[in-house]
Design an enzyme around this catalytic site. Sequence first.
Site, PDB file in Angstrom:
ATOM      1  N   TYR A 144      -4.413  -3.582  -4.683  1.00 22.62           N
ATOM      2  CA  TYR A 144      -5.435  -2.256  -5.257  1.00 22.62           C
ATOM      3  C   TYR A 144      -6.575  -2.742  -5.264  1.00 22.62           C
ATOM      4  O   TYR A 144      -7.790  -2.898  -5.492  1.00 22.62           O
ATOM      5  CB  TYR A 144      -5.218  -0.644  -6.007  1.00 22.62           C
ATOM      6  N   LYS A 148     -10.575  -2.988  -4.443  1.00 20.52           N
ATOM      7  CA  LYS A 148     -12.020  -2.573  -5.230  1.00 20.52           C
ATOM      8  C   LYS A 148     -12.772  -3.577  -6.188  1.00 20.52           C
ATOM      9  O   LYS A 148     -13.684  -3.781  -5.926  1.00 20.52           O
ATOM     10  CB  LYS A 148     -11.170  -1.865  -6.493  1.00 20.52           C
TER      11      LYS A 148
END
Length: 235
Positions: A144, A148
């Site tokens: 994740y 990002k």
Amino acid sequence: MKIKDAVALVTGANRGLGAAFARALLAAGAAKVYAAARDPSTITEAGVIPVQLDVTQPHQIAALARDLGDVSLLINNAGIGGSGPVLSPESIDMLYQQFEINTVGPLRMTQAFAPILAARNDSAVINVISALSWATLPGVTGTYSASKAAVWALSNAMRQELKTQGTEVLSLHVAFMDTDMARGVPGAKASPDEIARLAIAALESGQPELLADDVTRSVHAGLTTVPPMYLGMLG
């Protein structure tokens, strides 16, 4: 950019921060808010215009860009979470999915709508990123955080390229919010409605980047500590 009389498109607008953005935009005087979701029947905010969009489907993005030629503000909010050790076999599939939605999705949307934004006198893009673009929680957020961090880099590139056509880019970094994505995360969480209001205020004041809460500001400050936080948040 001023929100009054603007026409906004918010991706992932059926819940959480996306729904909060829709409410905040209407409250700030936006003339029209297109609220996008894979299933537009899940859009329940009064006053918005539900539209269908899966950001992993280029043909849907192209069709939306053809249909919504009046958009002056694009908010790339759609995203997915997911956690687990980065060295687990399952992490590869998770990484692909997170990059497709969290990273490639905003790039596809911005590419498609850049010519539309260029035709507006006042236009902008808001990319919803994360405090975890600058740090990872070992064994939990590796893939994740990677997605990002990548969209943060893309935002910086977009800002430089879109500047020539007069379109602003605001990168919104926020830690855990009180949304479905962070439901199982312990500790204090920011209000998505407050984050949406802060982001709109930051955009209207011309800021290129918003560190929206104390946790995010602490993580960002940790980039320059010795040793830097990203070398090991858990010591």
